[in-house]
Design an enzyme around this catalytic site. Structure first.
Site, PDB file in Angstrom:
ATOM      1  N   ASN A 107       0.857  -1.186   0.000  1.00 42.07           N
ATOM      2  CA  ASN A 107       0.000   0.000   0.000  1.00 42.07           C
ATOM      3  C   ASN A 107       0.889   1.229   0.000  1.00 42.07           C
ATOM      4  OD1 ASN A 107      -2.432   1.561   0.280  1.00 42.07           O
ATOM      5  ND2 ASN A 107      -1.941   1.854   2.446  1.00 42.07           N
ATOM      6  N   HIS A 109       0.789   5.159   1.417  1.00 45.73           N
ATOM      7  CA  HIS A 109       0.033   6.019   2.325  1.00 45.73           C
ATOM      8  C   HIS A 109       0.698   7.390   2.378  1.00 45.73           C
ATOM      9  CE1 HIS A 109      -2.620   7.127   5.585  1.00 45.73           C
ATOM     10  NE2 HIS A 109      -1.579   7.687   6.147  1.00 45.73           N
ATOM     11  N   GLN A 171       2.851  13.754  -3.948  1.00 47.59           N
ATOM     12  CA  GLN A 171       2.520  12.802  -5.021  1.00 47.59           C
ATOM     13  C   GLN A 171       3.647  12.653  -6.040  1.00 47.59           C
ATOM     14  OE1 GLN A 171      -1.476  13.414  -6.498  1.00 47.59           O
ATOM     15  NE2 GLN A 171      -2.334  12.327  -4.736  1.00 47.59           N
ATOM     16  N   GLN A 173       6.644  12.467  -5.291  1.00 54.58           N
ATOM     17  CA  GLN A 173       7.508  11.440  -4.668  1.00 54.58           C
ATOM     18  C   GLN A 173       6.861  10.063  -4.727  1.00 54.58           C
ATOM     19  OE1 GLN A 173      10.625  12.152  -3.768  1.00 54.58           O
ATOM     20  NE2 GLN A 173      10.114  14.178  -4.582  1.00 54.58           N
TER      21      GLN A 173
HETATM   22  C1  GAR Z   1      -2.393   8.900  -3.239  1.00 51.02           C
HETATM   23  O1  GAR Z   1      -1.943  10.144  -2.797  1.00 51.02           O
HETATM   24  C2  GAR Z   1      -2.210   7.849  -2.164  1.00 51.02           C
HETATM   25  O2  GAR Z   1      -1.079   8.073  -1.390  1.00 51.02           O
HETATM   26  C3  GAR Z   1      -3.464   8.019  -1.366  1.00 51.02           C
HETATM   27  O3  GAR Z   1      -4.468   8.264  -2.311  1.00 51.02           O
HETATM   28  C4  GAR Z   1      -3.903   8.936  -3.434  1.00 51.02           C
HETATM   29  C5  GAR Z   1      -4.333   8.226  -4.681  1.00 51.02           C
HETATM   30  O4  GAR Z   1      -3.936   8.944  -5.817  1.00 51.02           O
HETATM   31  N1  GAR Z   1      -3.758   6.851  -0.606  1.00 51.02           N
HETATM   32  C6  GAR Z   1      -4.418   6.865   0.546  1.00 51.02           C
HETATM   33  O5  GAR Z   1      -4.829   7.884   1.061  1.00 51.02           O
HETATM   34  C7  GAR Z   1      -4.603   5.506   1.188  1.00 51.02           C
HETATM   35  N2  GAR Z   1      -5.305   5.622   2.419  1.00 51.02           N
HETATM   36  P1  GAR Z   1      -3.953   8.270  -7.251  1.00 51.02           P
HETATM   37  O6  GAR Z   1      -5.334   7.645  -7.429  1.00 51.02           O
HETATM   38  O7  GAR Z   1      -3.748   9.410  -8.195  1.00 51.02           O
HETATM   39  O8  GAR Z   1      -2.850   7.257  -7.308  1.00 51.02           O
END
Ligand code: GAR
Length: 210
Positions: A107, A109, A171, A173
């Site tokens: 995952n 986070h 993001q 990163q």
């Molecule tokens: C990302 O920033 C990820 O780190 C976060 O959701 C976003 C998804 O972006 N994840 C969480 O919050 C997990 N609890 P994406 O759909 O553009 O990859």
């Protein structure tokens, strides 16, 4: 190549980083399917555009979390993945689900875990007056956002930041460290043993590779 199933709930920018890495030959993976619990999210379009099989399993069609997770498990396993990648998959998972994929599910986070588990991490980092914030890739265990860390990236919190600006910095990163962690796993360099993350046979620090 390692067969990977990617789970999403939204825009799929992390999914895109994996698609791009696989397409360039940098990542030795084959994305066997992308599964979303929400219909009509942009991540599904990204997968479709890359010629990847997509599936929507809407959690709203299930009476409880257990039933949804059982159906999701069956769907994932029909693709026989060696790794399950949660990429913005915004669902709490049952212990049965996390146990089933123990050591083969990652995952990402958006915080420097163990700080700011759960939601709204960017706003909470701002509210706490943190000088730094960041992102963690970790193995998934039954504990929400609590599995052993694989890699972290830090970013500064800058004067004038709001949650959106900070999220953008984080993001950028994410799109570097998630493909790297997946590459390590695909090459057989990364594993989870006795609740800890190992890279090239060596125990990683609690906060992961820095
Ligand atoms: C990302 O920033 C990820 O780190 C976060 O959701 C976003 C998804 O972006 N994840 C969480 O919050 C997990 N609890 P994406 O759909 O553009 O990859």
């Amino acid at each position: 190549p390692l067969r990977v199933v990617v789970l999403i709930s939204g825009s799929g920018s992390n999914l895109q980083a994996l698609i791009d890495g696989a397409a360039s030959g940098e990542l030795p993976i084959e994305i066997a399917a992308v599964i979303s619990n929400r219909p009509d999210v942009f991540g599904l379009t990204r997968a479709h555009n890359a010629g990847i099989v997509t599936q929507t399993l809407d959690h709203k069609g299930f009476t409880n979390r257990e039933a949804f997770d059982v159906a999701l498990m069956q769907l994932i396993d029909s693709y026989e993945p060696g790794l399950v990648v949660l990429a913005g998959f915004m669902r709490i998972l049952t212990p049965e689900f996390t146990q089933h994929y123990l050591g083969r599910m990652l995952n990402i986070h958006p915080s420097l875990l163990p700080k700011f588990q759960g939601l709204h991490t960017h706003q909470r980092a701002l509210d706490a007056g943190e000088s730094h914030h960041g992102v963690t890739v970790h193995f998934v265990t039954a504990e929400l956002d609590g599995g052993p860390a694989v890699i972290q990236a830090k970013v500064p919190v800058l004067a004038g930041d709001d949650a959106a600006l900070l999220a953008k910095r984080v993001q950028r990163q994410e799109h570097v460290i998630y493909p790297l962690a997946v590459k390590w796993f695909a090459l057989g360099n990364l594993a989870m043993q006795e609740g800890k993350a190992l890279l090239n046979g060596e125990l990683l620090p609690a906060s992961g590779y820095q």
